[in-house]
Motif scaffolding. Structure first.
Motif, PDB file in Angstrom:
ATOM      1  N   TRP A  65       0.861  -1.185   0.000  1.00  0.00           N
ATOM      2  CA  TRP A  65       0.000   0.000   0.000  1.00  0.00           C
ATOM      3  C   TRP A  65       0.890   1.225   0.000  1.00  0.00           C
ATOM      4  CZ3 TRP A  65      -3.048  -1.805   4.929  1.00  0.00           C
ATOM      5  CH2 TRP A  65      -3.913  -2.861   4.578  1.00  0.00           C
ATOM      6  N   TYR A  66       0.561   2.178  -0.843  1.00  0.00           N
ATOM      7  CA  TYR A  66       1.382   3.384  -0.965  1.00  0.00           C
ATOM      8  C   TYR A  66       0.517   4.627  -0.824  1.00  0.00           C
ATOM      9  CZ  TYR A  66       4.311   6.978  -3.139  1.00  0.00           C
ATOM     10  OH  TYR A  66       5.013   8.118  -3.408  1.00  0.00           O
ATOM     11  N   VAL A  67       0.957   5.518   0.058  1.00  0.00           N
ATOM     12  CA  VAL A  67       0.354   6.843   0.203  1.00  0.00           C
ATOM     13  C   VAL A  67       1.401   7.863  -0.238  1.00  0.00           C
ATOM     14  CG1 VAL A  67      -0.727   8.521   1.735  1.00  0.00           C
ATOM     15  CG2 VAL A  67      -1.022   6.072   2.171  1.00  0.00           C
ATOM     16  N   PRO A  68       1.197   8.566  -1.356  1.00  0.00           N
ATOM     17  CA  PRO A  68       2.188   9.553  -1.799  1.00  0.00           C
ATOM     18  C   PRO A  68       2.307  10.710  -0.815  1.00  0.00           C
ATOM     19  CG  PRO A  68       0.646   8.983  -3.566  1.00  0.00           C
ATOM     20  CD  PRO A  68       0.076   8.434  -2.305  1.00  0.00           C
ATOM     21  N   ALA A  69       3.488  11.265  -0.731  1.00  0.00           N
ATOM     22  CA  ALA A  69       3.683  12.461   0.084  1.00  0.00           C
ATOM     23  C   ALA A  69       2.894  13.616  -0.516  1.00  0.00           C
ATOM     24  CB  ALA A  69       5.166  12.808   0.154  1.00  0.00           C
ATOM     25  N   PRO A  70       2.282  14.444   0.324  1.00  0.00           N
ATOM     26  CA  PRO A  70       1.449  15.538  -0.197  1.00  0.00           C
ATOM     27  C   PRO A  70       2.227  16.740  -0.710  1.00  0.00           C
ATOM     28  CG  PRO A  70       1.462  15.575   2.193  1.00  0.00           C
ATOM     29  CD  PRO A  70       2.233  14.342   1.790  1.00  0.00           C
ATOM     30  N   ALA A  71       3.521  16.812  -0.396  1.00  0.00           N
ATOM     31  CA  ALA A  71       4.329  17.958  -0.823  1.00  0.00           C
ATOM     32  C   ALA A  71       5.676  17.467  -1.323  1.00  0.00           C
ATOM     33  CB  ALA A  71       4.524  18.936   0.341  1.00  0.00           C
ATOM     34  N   ARG A  72       6.292  18.225  -2.226  1.00  0.00           N
ATOM     35  CA  ARG A  72       7.544  17.802  -2.857  1.00  0.00           C
ATOM     36  C   ARG A  72       8.680  17.680  -1.847  1.00  0.00           C
ATOM     37  NH1 ARG A  72       8.333  18.027  -8.222  1.00  0.00           N
ATOM     38  NH2 ARG A  72      10.510  18.655  -7.925  1.00  0.00           N
ATOM     39  N   ASP A  73       8.655  18.507  -0.801  1.00  0.00           N
ATOM     40  CA  ASP A  73       9.746  18.482   0.162  1.00  0.00           C
ATOM     41  C   ASP A  73       9.526  17.483   1.285  1.00  0.00           C
ATOM     42  OD1 ASP A  73       7.669  19.837   1.370  1.00  0.00           O
ATOM     43  OD2 ASP A  73       8.950  21.337   2.325  1.00  0.00           O
ATOM     44  N   ALA A  74       8.388  16.808   1.307  1.00  0.00           N
ATOM     45  CA  ALA A  74       8.076  15.878   2.390  1.00  0.00           C
ATOM     46  C   ALA A  74       8.837  14.568   2.221  1.00  0.00           C
ATOM     47  CB  ALA A  74       6.576  15.609   2.448  1.00  0.00           C
ATOM     48  N   ALA A  75       9.176  13.970   3.341  1.00  0.00           N
ATOM     49  CA  ALA A  75       9.839  12.667   3.327  1.00  0.00           C
ATOM     50  C   ALA A  75       8.824  11.556   3.084  1.00  0.00           C
ATOM     51  CB  ALA A  75      10.552  12.438   4.655  1.00  0.00           C
ATOM     52  N   THR A  76       9.319  10.437   2.596  1.00  0.00           N
ATOM     53  CA  THR A  76       8.521   9.222   2.455  1.00  0.00           C
ATOM     54  C   THR A  76       9.164   8.133   3.314  1.00  0.00           C
ATOM     55  OG1 THR A  76       7.669   9.721   0.248  1.00  0.00           O
ATOM     56  CG2 THR A  76       7.790   7.396   0.863  1.00  0.00           C
ATOM     57  N   VAL A 265       9.625   9.619  14.386  1.00  0.00           N
ATOM     58  CA  VAL A 265       9.747   9.593  12.926  1.00  0.00           C
ATOM     59  C   VAL A 265       9.688  11.011  12.363  1.00  0.00           C
ATOM     60  CG1 VAL A 265       8.793   8.700  10.777  1.00  0.00           C
ATOM     61  CG2 VAL A 265       8.703   7.299  12.853  1.00  0.00           C
ATOM     62  N   LEU A 266       8.741  11.807  12.840  1.00  0.00           N
ATOM     63  CA  LEU A 266       8.598  13.171  12.337  1.00  0.00           C
ATOM     64  C   LEU A 266       9.832  14.006  12.659  1.00  0.00           C
ATOM     65  CD1 LEU A 266       4.871  13.917  13.287  1.00  0.00           C
ATOM     66  CD2 LEU A 266       5.795  12.953  11.173  1.00  0.00           C
ATOM     67  N   ASP A 267      10.373  13.823  13.859  1.00  0.00           N
ATOM     68  CA  ASP A 267      11.578  14.552  14.240  1.00  0.00           C
ATOM     69  C   ASP A 267      12.741  14.218  13.319  1.00  0.00           C
ATOM     70  OD1 ASP A 267      13.376  15.998  16.315  1.00  0.00           O
ATOM     71  OD2 ASP A 267      14.261  13.990  16.191  1.00  0.00           O
ATOM     72  N   LEU A 268      12.899  12.947  12.976  1.00  0.00           N
ATOM     73  CA  LEU A 268      13.987  12.566  12.079  1.00  0.00           C
ATOM     74  C   LEU A 268      13.749  13.098  10.678  1.00  0.00           C
ATOM     75  CD1 LEU A 268      16.654  11.001  12.031  1.00  0.00           C
ATOM     76  CD2 LEU A 268      15.375   9.009  11.229  1.00  0.00           C
ATOM     77  N   ALA A 269      12.489  13.113  10.248  1.00  0.00           N
ATOM     78  CA  ALA A 269      12.170  13.667   8.930  1.00  0.00           C
ATOM     79  C   ALA A 269      12.545  15.151   8.869  1.00  0.00           C
ATOM     80  CB  ALA A 269      10.687  13.481   8.624  1.00  0.00           C
ATOM     81  N   GLU A 270      12.246  15.888   9.922  1.00  0.00           N
ATOM     82  CA  GLU A 270      12.617  17.306   9.965  1.00  0.00           C
ATOM     83  C   GLU A 270      14.131  17.478  10.000  1.00  0.00           C
ATOM     84  OE1 GLU A 270       9.233  19.851  12.156  1.00  0.00           O
ATOM     85  OE2 GLU A 270      10.172  18.373  13.460  1.00  0.00           O
ATOM     86  N   HIS A 271      14.794  16.597  10.727  1.00  0.00           N
ATOM     87  CA  HIS A 271      16.243  16.713  10.884  1.00  0.00           C
ATOM     88  C   HIS A 271      16.987  16.411   9.593  1.00  0.00           C
ATOM     89  CE1 HIS A 271      20.171  16.414  12.844  1.00  0.00           C
ATOM     90  NE2 HIS A 271      20.338  15.234  12.259  1.00  0.00           N
ATOM     91  N   THR A 272      16.471  15.500   8.799  1.00  0.00           N
ATOM     92  CA  THR A 272      17.213  15.012   7.637  1.00  0.00           C
ATOM     93  C   THR A 272      16.780  15.638   6.317  1.00  0.00           C
ATOM     94  OG1 THR A 272      15.674  13.140   7.450  1.00  0.00           O
ATOM     95  CG2 THR A 272      17.700  12.790   8.711  1.00  0.00           C
ATOM     96  N   THR A 273      15.668  16.361   6.306  1.00  0.00           N
ATOM     97  CA  THR A 273      15.205  17.011   5.069  1.00  0.00           C
ATOM     98  C   THR A 273      14.820  18.448   5.379  1.00  0.00           C
ATOM     99  OG1 THR A 273      12.835  16.513   5.349  1.00  0.00           O
ATOM    100  CG2 THR A 273      14.214  14.781   4.406  1.00  0.00           C
ATOM    101  N   ASP A 274      14.389  19.159   4.342  1.00  0.00           N
ATOM    102  CA  ASP A 274      13.953  20.548   4.530  1.00  0.00           C
ATOM    103  C   ASP A 274      12.492  20.626   4.961  1.00  0.00           C
ATOM    104  OD1 ASP A 274      16.445  21.373   3.653  1.00  0.00           O
ATOM    105  OD2 ASP A 274      15.812  21.398   1.552  1.00  0.00           O
ATOM    106  N   TRP A 275      11.879  19.469   5.152  1.00  0.00           N
ATOM    107  CA  TRP A 275      10.456  19.396   5.466  1.00  0.00           C
ATOM    108  C   TRP A 275      10.203  19.865   6.887  1.00  0.00           C
ATOM    109  CZ3 TRP A 275       8.003  16.224   9.149  1.00  0.00           C
ATOM    110  CH2 TRP A 275       6.614  16.144   9.062  1.00  0.00           C
ATOM    111  N   SER A 276       9.054  20.479   7.105  1.00  0.00           N
ATOM    112  CA  SER A 276       8.616  20.827   8.464  1.00  0.00           C
ATOM    113  C   SER A 276       7.151  20.415   8.604  1.00  0.00           C
ATOM    114  CB  SER A 276       8.773  22.322   8.746  1.00  0.00           C
ATOM    115  OG  SER A 276       8.035  23.089   7.830  1.00  0.00           O
ATOM    116  N   ARG A 277       6.743  20.132   9.807  1.00  0.00           N
ATOM    117  CA  ARG A 277       5.395  19.621  10.043  1.00  0.00           C
ATOM    118  C   ARG A 277       4.349  20.648   9.641  1.00  0.00           C
ATOM    119  NH1 ARG A 277       6.240  16.474  15.870  1.00  0.00           N
ATOM    120  NH2 ARG A 277       8.488  16.252  15.618  1.00  0.00           N
ATOM    121  N   PRO A 278       3.256  20.170   9.034  1.00  0.00           N
ATOM    122  CA  PRO A 278       2.190  21.102   8.625  1.00  0.00           C
ATOM    123  C   PRO A 278       1.601  21.801   9.842  1.00  0.00           C
ATOM    124  CG  PRO A 278       1.893  18.922   7.625  1.00  0.00           C
ATOM    125  CD  PRO A 278       2.971  18.776   8.633  1.00  0.00           C
TER     126      PRO A 278
END
Length: 278
Positions: A65-76, A265-278
């Motif tokens: 099952w795959y849910v695409p990321a809603p934004a280009r900068d978001a992590a998967t 998981v969200l903290d690591l996503a913020e740390h490793t990419t330019d993504w920030s929580r909505p």
């Protein structure tokens, strides 16, 4: 009396030999506990998800099952399951991560969730590579936006993958030092290290993985002792965080989709990419 002692000792030896034989012959039935399914379609359990097929290098087709990321900068997040059940059990985690703005891939190994084949260490390594290939080649996820999440046995699966294909970040939930170490906790009288066909040397491999790594454990885990997960954290080459969830057991909801786990998981996503929580 001597004869009784000899007879008793012989009975113990015979029993141990029988147990060793059973472990040798049926060990993979003790390690891998698949729910054969069937598994519902993604739309039934994972809002925004779609059914996908992953193609392994040895010719198997696996369901996911795959849910695409809603934004280009978001992590998967590529989620590698533990040794039991099927991906339907991880739908709450997938939904929580998707609701937080991340892309998610849930999939089942060979022999799980209606998939063909039988699970082995080599087979699961092929399966997780098929999942990564789908995300990069079919879904178009940039490699620098890809996180690996591994649950228990899955922590070993994604760590091995990371030795060849490093992700942006790695989350290991309830990891063990290696399979023999955790097996010895449950079968202390048996020479498990000499008997096991599958090894999963997680702590040894994580020492060579140069990516930010978060380890999450439950302090009441009776399946993978917390000390083993702490040892993995100590071995990690680039430990980002060690998250201990007080009172949580191995299969408790707190370690499935609890706030501390999702936040890790969200903290690591913020740390490793330019993504920030909505």
């Amino acid at each position: 009396m001597v004869r009784s002692l000899l007879l008793g000792a012989g009975a113990v030896v015979l029993l141990l030999a029988l147990l060793v034989g059973l472990l040798w012959g049926f060990q993979r039935s003790l390690i891998y506990l698949p729910d054969p399914g069937p598994v519902s379609s993604a739309g039934d359990l994972l809002p925004g998800g779609r059914d996908v097929v992953l193609h392994t290098s040895d010719g198997l087709d696996l369901g996911g099952w795959y849910v695409p990321a809603p934004a280009r900068d978001a992590a998967t997040v590529l989620v590698a399951n533990g040794n039991g059940g099927h991906r339907g059990m991880r739908a709450p985690l997938g939904e929580a991560l998707a609701d937080a703005g991340l892309g998610v891939l849930l999939f089942d190994y060979r022999g799980y969730g209606g998939n063909p084949g039988s699970p082995t260490e080599e087979g699961l390594a092929r399966d997780v590579r098929a999942a990564r290939t789908f995300l990069l080649d079919d879904a178009g996820v940039p490699a620098d936006r890809l996180l690996y999440f591994g649950e228990s046995l899955g922590a070993a699966v994604v760590t091995e993958l990371a030795t060849e294909h490093p992700p942006a970040g790695l989350v290991l939930r309830s990891p063990f030092v290696d399979l023999a170490s955790v097996a010895a906790e449950h079968y202390p009288l048996l020479p498990v290290r000499a008997l096991l066909w599958d090894h999963y040397p997680l702590a040894e491999q994580i020492a060579g993985v140069d990516v930010p790594t978060t380890v999450v454990l439950g302090t009441a885990d009776s399946i993978v002792p917390p000390a083993q997960s702490r040892a993995v954290a100590e071995a990690a080459r680039r430990l980002h965080r060690l998250v201990e969830v007080p009172g949580a057991g191995h299969n408790d909801a707190a370690l499935l989709n609890g706030a501390a786990l999702v936040d890790a998981v969200l903290d690591l996503a913020e740390h490793t990419t330019d993504w920030s929580r909505p």
